[in-house]
Write an enzyme that holds these catalytic residues in place. Sequence first.
Site, PDB file in Angstrom:
ATOM      1  N   HIS A  23      45.426  60.097  11.069  1.00 47.34           N
ATOM      2  CA  HIS A  23      46.850  59.563  10.375  1.00 47.34           C
ATOM      3  C   HIS A  23      46.707  58.659  11.022  1.00 47.34           C
ATOM      4  CE1 HIS A  23      47.485  61.610  13.920  1.00 47.34           C
ATOM      5  NE2 HIS A  23      48.234  61.393  14.046  1.00 47.34           N
ATOM      6  N   HIS A  31      49.289  55.135  11.721  1.00 45.77           N
ATOM      7  CA  HIS A  31      49.896  54.860  12.570  1.00 45.77           C
ATOM      8  C   HIS A  31      50.707  53.391  11.421  1.00 45.77           C
ATOM      9  CE1 HIS A  31      51.523  58.144  15.751  1.00 45.77           C
ATOM     10  NE2 HIS A  31      50.246  58.307  15.732  1.00 45.77           N
TER      11      HIS A  31
HETATM   12  P1  AMP Z   1      49.285  61.586  17.281  1.00 46.94           P
HETATM   13  O1  AMP Z   1      48.474  63.061  16.822  1.00 46.94           O
HETATM   14  O2  AMP Z   1      48.793  61.341  18.772  1.00 46.94           O
HETATM   15  O3  AMP Z   1      49.164  60.200  16.507  1.00 46.94           O
HETATM   16  O4  AMP Z   1      50.777  61.945  17.172  1.00 46.94           O
HETATM   17  C1  AMP Z   1      51.730  62.691  16.103  1.00 46.94           C
HETATM   18  C2  AMP Z   1      52.117  61.961  15.551  1.00 46.94           C
HETATM   19  O5  AMP Z   1      52.655  62.611  14.461  1.00 46.94           O
HETATM   20  C3  AMP Z   1      53.808  62.081  16.430  1.00 46.94           C
HETATM   21  O6  AMP Z   1      54.059  60.424  16.409  1.00 46.94           O
HETATM   22  C4  AMP Z   1      55.071  62.400  15.379  1.00 46.94           C
HETATM   23  O7  AMP Z   1      55.775  62.167  16.420  1.00 46.94           O
HETATM   24  C5  AMP Z   1      54.309  63.233  14.567  1.00 46.94           C
HETATM   25  N1  AMP Z   1      55.143  64.113  13.787  1.00 46.94           N
HETATM   26  C6  AMP Z   1      54.245  65.502  14.828  1.00 46.94           C
HETATM   27  N2  AMP Z   1      55.100  67.062  13.949  1.00 46.94           N
HETATM   28  C7  AMP Z   1      55.512  66.001  12.739  1.00 46.94           C
HETATM   29  C8  AMP Z   1      56.132  66.365  11.194  1.00 46.94           C
HETATM   30  N3  AMP Z   1      56.478  67.560  11.002  1.00 46.94           N
HETATM   31  N4  AMP Z   1      56.616  64.856  10.389  1.00 46.94           N
HETATM   32  C9  AMP Z   1      56.248  63.565  10.636  1.00 46.94           C
HETATM   33  N5  AMP Z   1      55.820  63.665  11.984  1.00 46.94           N
HETATM   34  C10 AMP Z   1      55.907  64.350  12.543  1.00 46.94           C
END
Ligand code: AMP
Length: 142
Positions: free
Chosen positions: A103, A105
Site C-alpha cells: 500500500h 500512503h
Molecule cells: P503500514 O503497514 O505501516 O503502512 O500501516 C498500515 C496502515 O493501515 C496504517 O496507517 C493503519 O492505520 C491502516 N489500516 C489498518 N487497518 C485498516 C483498515 N481496516 N482500513 C483502513 N486502513 C487501515
Amino acid sequence: MPDYDPNNIFAKIIRGELPCHKIYEDDRALVFLDIMPRAPGHALVIPKSPARNLLDVNPDDLAHVAKVAQRVARAGMKVFQADGVTVQQFNENAGGQVVFHLHVHVIPRKEGVPMKPPASEKEKPEVLADQAKKLAEAMQSV
Ligand code: AMP
C-alpha cells in the site's frame, strides 16, 4: 521474506469481506481512506493482485499503483486545499510495514501542520464517509 498471506486485512477489503471508505476502484487498483489518518484525507492505494510489498509486486501493477497515487495526490490537494502531499510506502517489519499487502500512503499536508503519529487516533466513520465522497468526486476530474 515470508509468503503473501491471503488473510491480511487489505486482502479482505479487496474481497469485500471487510468494509472500507472507498475513493476509487478500477480493475487493478483500489483506493480507500486510512481509518487512523495522520492528516485529513490520508488515503491508501493498493494493487488488487496479491503482493506483500515493493519487493515482490509485479512491476506493471506497481506502475499502475503509482499512476493512481498521482491522481489521488491531485484530488487530495484539491479537496483539502492542501499545500503539499506526503507519500509513504513501508516494506517488511524492519521497514515500518504493519499490514502485509502493498500500500502507498497519500497524505495531504498543510504548511506548518505536523502529521499525527502512526495509528494514534481512529477517525469517526461519518467524517471518513464525507471525505471519501468528496475525494471520489474529485478523482473524476484529475
Ligand atoms: P503500514 O503497514 O505501516 O503502512 O500501516 C498500515 C496502515 O493501515 C496504517 O496507517 C493503519 O492505520 C491502516 N489500516 C489498518 N487497518 C485498516 C483498515 N481496516 N482500513 C483502513 N486502513 C487501515
